[in-house]
Design an enzyme around this catalytic site. Structure first.
Site, PDB file in Angstrom:
ATOM      1  N   HIS A 106       2.939  -2.036  -2.943  1.00  0.00           N
ATOM      2  CA  HIS A 106       1.514  -1.741  -2.779  1.00  0.00           C
ATOM      3  C   HIS A 106       0.770  -2.993  -3.240  1.00  0.00           C
ATOM      4  O   HIS A 106       0.674  -3.267  -4.429  1.00  0.00           O
ATOM      5  CB  HIS A 106       1.160  -0.528  -3.665  1.00  0.00           C
ATOM      6  CG  HIS A 106      -0.280  -0.140  -3.641  1.00  0.00           C
ATOM      7  ND1 HIS A 106      -0.694   1.168  -3.524  1.00  0.00           N
ATOM      8  CD2 HIS A 106      -1.421  -0.855  -3.763  1.00  0.00           C
ATOM      9  CE1 HIS A 106      -2.015   1.230  -3.555  1.00  0.00           C
ATOM     10  NE2 HIS A 106      -2.479   0.008  -3.713  1.00  0.00           N
TER      11      HIS A 106
ATOM     12  N   ASP B 261       1.232   7.884   4.185  1.00  0.00           N
ATOM     13  CA  ASP B 261       0.767   7.867   2.795  1.00  0.00           C
ATOM     14  C   ASP B 261       0.215   9.252   2.434  1.00  0.00           C
ATOM     15  O   ASP B 261      -0.821   9.358   1.764  1.00  0.00           O
ATOM     16  CB  ASP B 261      -0.287   6.783   2.556  1.00  0.00           C
ATOM     17  CG  ASP B 261      -0.484   6.471   1.073  1.00  0.00           C
ATOM     18  OD1 ASP B 261       0.235   7.060   0.233  1.00  0.00           O
ATOM     19  OD2 ASP B 261      -1.352   5.654   0.748  1.00  0.00           O
TER      20      ASP B 261
HETATM   21  O1  DOR Z   1      -4.853   6.449  -2.400  1.00  0.00           O
HETATM   22  C1  DOR Z   1      -3.712   6.456  -2.811  1.00  0.00           C
HETATM   23  N1  DOR Z   1      -3.168   7.575  -3.347  1.00  0.00           N
HETATM   24  N2  DOR Z   1      -2.988   5.333  -2.764  1.00  0.00           N
HETATM   25  C2  DOR Z   1      -1.804   5.233  -3.368  1.00  0.00           C
HETATM   26  O2  DOR Z   1      -1.199   4.181  -3.310  1.00  0.00           O
HETATM   27  C3  DOR Z   1      -1.251   6.372  -4.145  1.00  0.00           C
HETATM   28  C4  DOR Z   1      -1.783   7.637  -3.614  1.00  0.00           C
HETATM   29  C5  DOR Z   1      -1.482   8.843  -4.504  1.00  0.00           C
HETATM   30  O3  DOR Z   1      -0.364   8.925  -5.007  1.00  0.00           O
HETATM   31  O4  DOR Z   1      -2.338   9.715  -4.593  1.00  0.00           O
END
Ligand code: DOR
Length: 420
Positions: A177, A287
């Site tokens: 990331h 994601d």
């Molecule tokens: O917005 C995000 N939420 N980006 C991430 O890299 C982790 C993720 C999360 O785990 O909620």
């Protein structure tokens, strides 16, 4: 004479324009082209039958602390209802995956609940036992937080350098990331964007590529801009998420926390420019980061970042195929063939020996209805957009999802190559 099989999918039109009967036995495609006999036959005439997708970036949550956001059961049901038959879980759960024992308990929970195939990644943070998790069967390392995000502390560069060397030796994939986070008040989508700028993402990508030892298998998670993606070169690969291609800040109120995500949803010009990368994008992943409506309803600066999306990813992009905006081949490459190549695993497909995981789609799209999705999160930013959802999903030759009903089939844990 072909042997007796578990399932035959008849009249499957492949993207290459062929019409075949696909026979599945013991979880794999046994024959392709000729029709034999089987326990069950499904006629795919007039439908699209696509290989089951691999979503190589999901957060299944679960555990004592996070089961109100999602569980392995609801998250993997959501996957099946969106044509995804294999999810790769990220290690920033609670407790974080940082050694063989946290890995094993995560695995136990997943094995008892999952409805689709799954893999689990290893966390990379100071004090983590990287080789222990590799031997325990981690699919990949990461997402490694080179910048902080929800449930992930940023790792210091000196540590990252030494972790990269260890991962390189193991031969395993490192997924990163990459962002740069600036100081300031994070109280709106525009502020969030300015504090995690495109230039900072690009700078982080450059720094990480420079730091990576020559033989490290390196993959960048969720790149949100043309500029960052354009920097990725050589053997390195990257993924892009639906929200960075389909959503932009002008679609939301300035303080709308439901669009808060890391890296941020960008302005419309940045989103459109990212589409110029379509052919170069290795992987489309979701994601899937479920947070509850009540958590997301906090004020902007304290609401968690993340958007659920495992169920809507293939449907939204298949609708774009129907609209002739992208090719079916490119969608299958980014959601099945390339993730499998990058992860060094077998994928679903039409040829003998490939996994017998498929999703069967109607030839028409519909509006995404948030009320019909299966994630426990209970919301989506894609409501009202066009999507093509599968009527049926097949896992290892068994129908495990059919018109809203689920069957617990025989999902498999797919470990990484270090598994002993
Ligand atoms: O917005 C995000 N939420 N980006 C991430 O890299 C982790 C993720 C999360 O785990 O909620």
């Amino acid at each position: 004479m072909p042997e007796y099989c578990d399932l035959i999918l008849k009249n499957v039109s492949t993207p290459a324009g062929l019409v075949r009967d696909i026979s599945i036995k013991n979880g794999l495609v046994a024959h392709s082209g000729s029709s034999g006999r089987a326990e069950r036959t499904i006629d795919c005439k007039g439908l699209y039958c696509l290989p089951g997708a691999i979503d190589m970036h999901v957060h299944m949550r679960g555990g004592k602390e996070q089961s109100s956001k999602e569980t392995w059961k609801t998250g993997t049901m959501s996957a099946l209802a969106g044509g995804v038959t294999h999810v790769v879980d990220q290690p920033n759960c609670i407790p974080a995956i940082k050694d063989a024992s946290t890995f094993e308990s995560r695995l136990k929970e997943a094995k008892s609940q999952a409805y689709c195939n799954f893999s689990i990644n290893a966390g990379v943070m100071k004090g983590a036992d990287l080789s222990g998790m590799h031997r325990a069967g981690a699919m990949a390392f990461g997402e490694i937080f080179a910048a902080p995000s929800s449930y992930g502390e940023g790792v210091p560069p000196e540590y990252l350098r030494s972790a990269f060397l260890e991962i390189e030796k193991s031969g395993c994939l490192a997924t990163v990331h990459a962002e740069t986070v600036l100081e300031g008040t994070d109280d709106s989508l525009d502020a969030h964007n300015c504090l995690r700028p495109v230039s900072g993402e690009a700078e982080a990508v450059s720094n990480i590529m420079e730091m990576a030892p020559d033989d490290l298998r390196l993959h960048f998670c969720h790149l949100s801009s043309f500029e960052s993606a354009d920097l990725v070169s050589g053997r390195h690969t990257f993924e892009v998420m639906p929200h960075h291609l389909l959503l932009s800040t002008d679609m939301f109120d300035a303080k709308d926390t439901f669009a808060r995500v890391n890296p941020p949803v960008r302005d419309d010009a940045t989103r459109k420019k990212l589409w110029r990368m379509w052919d170069k994008i290795d992987v489309l992943a979701s994601d899937h980061a479920p947070h509850t409506v009540s958590e997301k309803s906090a004020d902007f600066s304290s609401a968690p970042s993340g958007i659920p999306g495992v169920e809507t990813m293939v449907p939204l992009f298949l609708a774009l195929v129907y609209q002739k905006k992208i090719s079916l081949e490119s969608l299958i490459a980014k959601t099945t063939i390339n993730p499998a190549r990058i992860l060094h695993i077998n994928c679903a497909g039409y040829e003998p020996g490939m996994r017998g995981d498929f999703a069967i789609y109607p030839k028409r799209s519909e509006k995404v209805d948030p009320g019909r999705l299966h994630s426990l999160a209970g919301w989506t930013p894609y409501g009202g957009m066009e999507g093509v959802f599968p009527d049926k999903t097949i896992l290892r030759g068994e129908v495990v999802y059919s018109d809203g009903d689920f069957l617990k089939g025989s999902p498999e844990w797919i470990p990484g190559e270090g598994y002993i």
